[in-house]
Design an enzyme around this catalytic site. Structure first.
Site, PDB file in Angstrom:
ATOM      1  N   GLU A 126       7.306 -32.900 -32.134  1.00  0.00           N
ATOM      2  CA  GLU A 126       5.930 -32.417 -31.913  1.00  0.00           C
ATOM      3  C   GLU A 126       5.930 -30.903 -31.961  1.00  0.00           C
ATOM      4  OE1 GLU A 126       3.781 -33.686 -28.402  1.00  0.00           O
ATOM      5  OE2 GLU A 126       4.392 -35.768 -28.714  1.00  0.00           O
TER       6      GLU A 126
ATOM      7  N   TYR B 276       6.120 -26.352 -27.788  1.00  0.00           N
ATOM      8  CA  TYR B 276       4.788 -25.734 -27.820  1.00  0.00           C
ATOM      9  C   TYR B 276       4.810 -24.268 -27.407  1.00  0.00           C
ATOM     10  CZ  TYR B 276       2.861 -30.308 -28.657  1.00  0.00           C
ATOM     11  OH  TYR B 276       2.562 -31.504 -29.237  1.00  0.00           O
TER      12      TYR B 276
ATOM     13  N   ASN C 208      10.082 -31.597 -28.667  1.00  0.00           N
ATOM     14  CA  ASN C 208       8.674 -31.190 -28.720  1.00  0.00           C
ATOM     15  C   ASN C 208       8.598 -29.751 -28.263  1.00  0.00           C
ATOM     16  OD1 ASN C 208       8.221 -33.839 -29.320  1.00  0.00           O
ATOM     17  ND2 ASN C 208       7.000 -34.302 -27.504  1.00  0.00           N
TER      18      ASN C 208
ATOM     19  N   HIS D 265       4.548 -43.611 -24.111  1.00  0.00           N
ATOM     20  CA  HIS D 265       3.942 -42.277 -24.135  1.00  0.00           C
ATOM     21  C   HIS D 265       2.931 -42.228 -22.983  1.00  0.00           C
ATOM     22  CE1 HIS D 265       3.093 -38.698 -26.973  1.00  0.00           C
ATOM     23  NE2 HIS D 265       2.366 -38.481 -25.901  1.00  0.00           N
TER      24      HIS D 265
ATOM     25  N   GLU E 242       8.722 -37.476 -23.788  1.00  0.00           N
ATOM     26  CA  GLU E 242       8.648 -36.515 -22.683  1.00  0.00           C
ATOM     27  C   GLU E 242       8.743 -37.158 -21.300  1.00  0.00           C
ATOM     28  OE1 GLU E 242       5.170 -34.097 -23.294  1.00  0.00           O
ATOM     29  OE2 GLU E 242       5.998 -33.177 -25.091  1.00  0.00           O
TER      30      GLU E 242
HETATM   31  C1  FCB Z   1       2.625 -33.133 -25.567  1.00  0.00           C
HETATM   32  C2  FCB Z   1       2.289 -34.611 -25.511  1.00  0.00           C
HETATM   33  C3  FCB Z   1       1.207 -35.013 -26.469  1.00  0.00           C
HETATM   34  C4  FCB Z   1       0.102 -33.989 -26.538  1.00  0.00           C
HETATM   35  C5  FCB Z   1       0.677 -32.623 -26.782  1.00  0.00           C
HETATM   36  C6  FCB Z   1      -0.362 -31.540 -26.925  1.00  0.00           C
HETATM   37  O1  FCB Z   1       3.235 -32.725 -24.385  1.00  0.00           O
HETATM   38  O2  FCB Z   1       3.433 -35.367 -25.820  1.00  0.00           O
HETATM   39  O3  FCB Z   1       0.723 -36.269 -26.096  1.00  0.00           O
HETATM   40  O4  FCB Z   1      -0.638 -34.036 -25.393  1.00  0.00           O
HETATM   41  O5  FCB Z   1       1.524 -32.285 -25.724  1.00  0.00           O
END
Ligand code: FCB
Length: 459
Positions: free
Chosen positions: A364, A295, A293, A121, A166
């Site tokens: 995530e 967001y 992941n 990571h 990632e």
């Molecule tokens: C992701 C990362 C994690 C954290 C989140 C907010 O891209 O994997 O470590 O920073 O964003």
């Protein structure tokens, strides 16, 4: 009111990463990583903060696992620090480093919390960066050696192994944008890094399978965003499609189809002969679990100034924003449907054979909120509860339409060190007072615990 219910065996977890939580940056024989070097150079991190102590998880893991139990998690996704295990990245093993992960895994299993171990990571051993880092092909082979060593020690208890978190961010934020360690700004280096990170996934998958002491699942976690053009003009649509190729297909295609879109770009054509060796793409396609992941989305307009994609990201009006991104819950649904449709439910063009379907999980998803303790010691983080509810509703919607999502990991368990943002962005279900290291479960943590207990929620 309608109740959304998830399958009985649904995996409910939280995610975290070594550098963001452990601290103990130079204890018990750990070697420096590129993040140690990066944060100790002034100007890289907000307020020059560091993860030297982070949230002291290295010393407080028992308290933290007890909190996981209190939340009712059935899984925990964490990462292993390569330079804690191999201080120089290769060679001599630091037994004390392995011992820490031994203790953590035993503690998790004591409470029936399934460990999902991620081997990388962002925290490359500094010694390997000194030899070129990820743009150097040799790093991929050393990563496989490290993966084999860790699997040898822990695969009697760990069944699920994620190679990378990632890889796109490791390559692009670290070697192109320079916002992450090692802080390099070189587009060629970034594309080399990306290929070697993916190659190292395949090599590590082989190494883990070879040394595993029981049947294991091998996964990877990708940052993926739905990409949308700002208008229906052809130039915006073309820019969005190029952005999608670089942002999403550059990792999905090699892993799931054994092809790469990189050669569609001038830089890819320039590099591909020397970079992608015969057999590499076959090696990369080795996956039992695809971690997603999510967001935010990426809305794109044509912008010739921007290298490679000739498109830049714009921030559309109309939705709520957080300290870091636009909040767009539908995006998690759009992404799941797209991945299912493009990679699994139709014959992929790629190299012929239909992709083996890996388990799909959200590894995530979360939101930064400027939380604080109220007068009575509670943290009323309503926005995070809304975020969770809205995103889980969209995950459920995709499942209703046939996408077999097997789990959801919230980012993050606790507030922690958020890379270049330092301690300024709080993502946890658990509030951490960074001075005293006191932990307090937020209202969102209680809400999530109830969802886990009931395997669903009313909406
Ligand atoms: C992701 C990362 C994690 C954290 C989140 C907010 O891209 O994997 O470590 O920073 O964003």
């Amino acid at each position: 009111m309608q109740k959304l219910t998830f399958p009985n065996e649904f995996v409910w977890g939280c995610a975290a990463s070594a550098y963001q939580v452990e601290g103990a940056w130079n204890e018990d024989g750990k070697g420096p990583s590129i993040w140690d070097t990066f944060v100790h150079t002034p100007g890289h991190i907000v307020n020059n903060e560091t993860g030297d102590i982070a949230v002291d998880h290295y010393h407080r893991y028992q308290e933290d696992v007890a909190l996981m139990k209190e939340l009712g998690l059935n899984s925990y996704r964490f990462s292993i620090s390569w330079s804690r295990v191999l201080p120089n990245g290769a060679g001599k093993i630091n037994q004390a480093g392995l011992d820490f992960y031994d203790r953590l895994v035993d503690e998790l299993l004591k409470y029936n919390i399934e460990p999902y171990a991620c081997l990388f990571h962002y925290d490359l051993p500094q010694k390997l960066q000194d030899k070129g880092g990820w743009p150097n092909r040799e790093t991929a082979y050393l990563f496989a050696d490290y993966a084999g060593i860790v699997a040898e020690h822990l695969s009697d208890r760990i069944k699920v192994w994620m190679t990378h978190n990632e890889p796109w961010v490791s390559a692009m934020a670290g070697y192109f944008a320079g916002e992450h360690a090692p802080g390099i700004k070189d587009v060629q280096a970034a594309f080399k890094a990306l290929h070697h990170l993916l190659l190292s996934h395949g090599l590590a998958a082989e190494a883990i399978r070879a040394s595993a002491r029981q049947p294991v699942k091998i996964g990877i976690t990708l940052n993926l965003n739905p990409v949308q053009p700002i208008s229906s003009a052809k130039k915006d649509k073309d820019a969005a499609s190029r952005m999608d190729a670089v942002l999403n297909r550059s990792t999905l295609d090699p892993l799931l189809k054994g092809t790469t879109p990189i050669q569609e770009f001038a830089i890819g054509k320039m590099l591909s002969g020397s970079l992608i060796k015969s057999g590499d793409l076959e090696k990369i396609r080795n996956l039992d679990l695809l971690g997603i992941n999510y967001y935010t989305r990426t809305v794109v307009k044509y912008d010739p100034k921007f290298p490679v994609v000739a498109g830049s990201q714009i921030q559309p009006e109309g939705n709520e924003y957080s300290g870091m991104w636009e909040i767009y819950p539908e995006g998690i649904y759009e992404l799941l449907i797209r991945i299912w449709k493009d990679y699994f439910s139709e014959q992929p063009s790629g190299n012929g054979s239909k992709a083996r379907i890996p388990d799909l999980m959200i590894t995530e998803n979360g939101v930064p909120v400027p939380d604080g303790l109220d007068f009575d010691g509670r943290v009323r983080d309503e926005r995070r509860i809304r975020y969770l509810r809205d995103h889980l509703t969209q995950v459920h919607r995709a499942m209703d339409e046939g996408v077999p999502v097997k789990g959801y990991f919230h980012w993050s368990l606790m507030d922690n060190f958020e890379w270049a943002h330092g301690f300024g962005q709080r993502f946890g279900l658990i509030y951490v007072d960074f001075k005293t290291q006191t932990r307090t479960i937020k209202d969102s943590g209680r809400w999530f615990a109830k969802v886990i207990q009931e395997n669903g929620f009313e909406c």
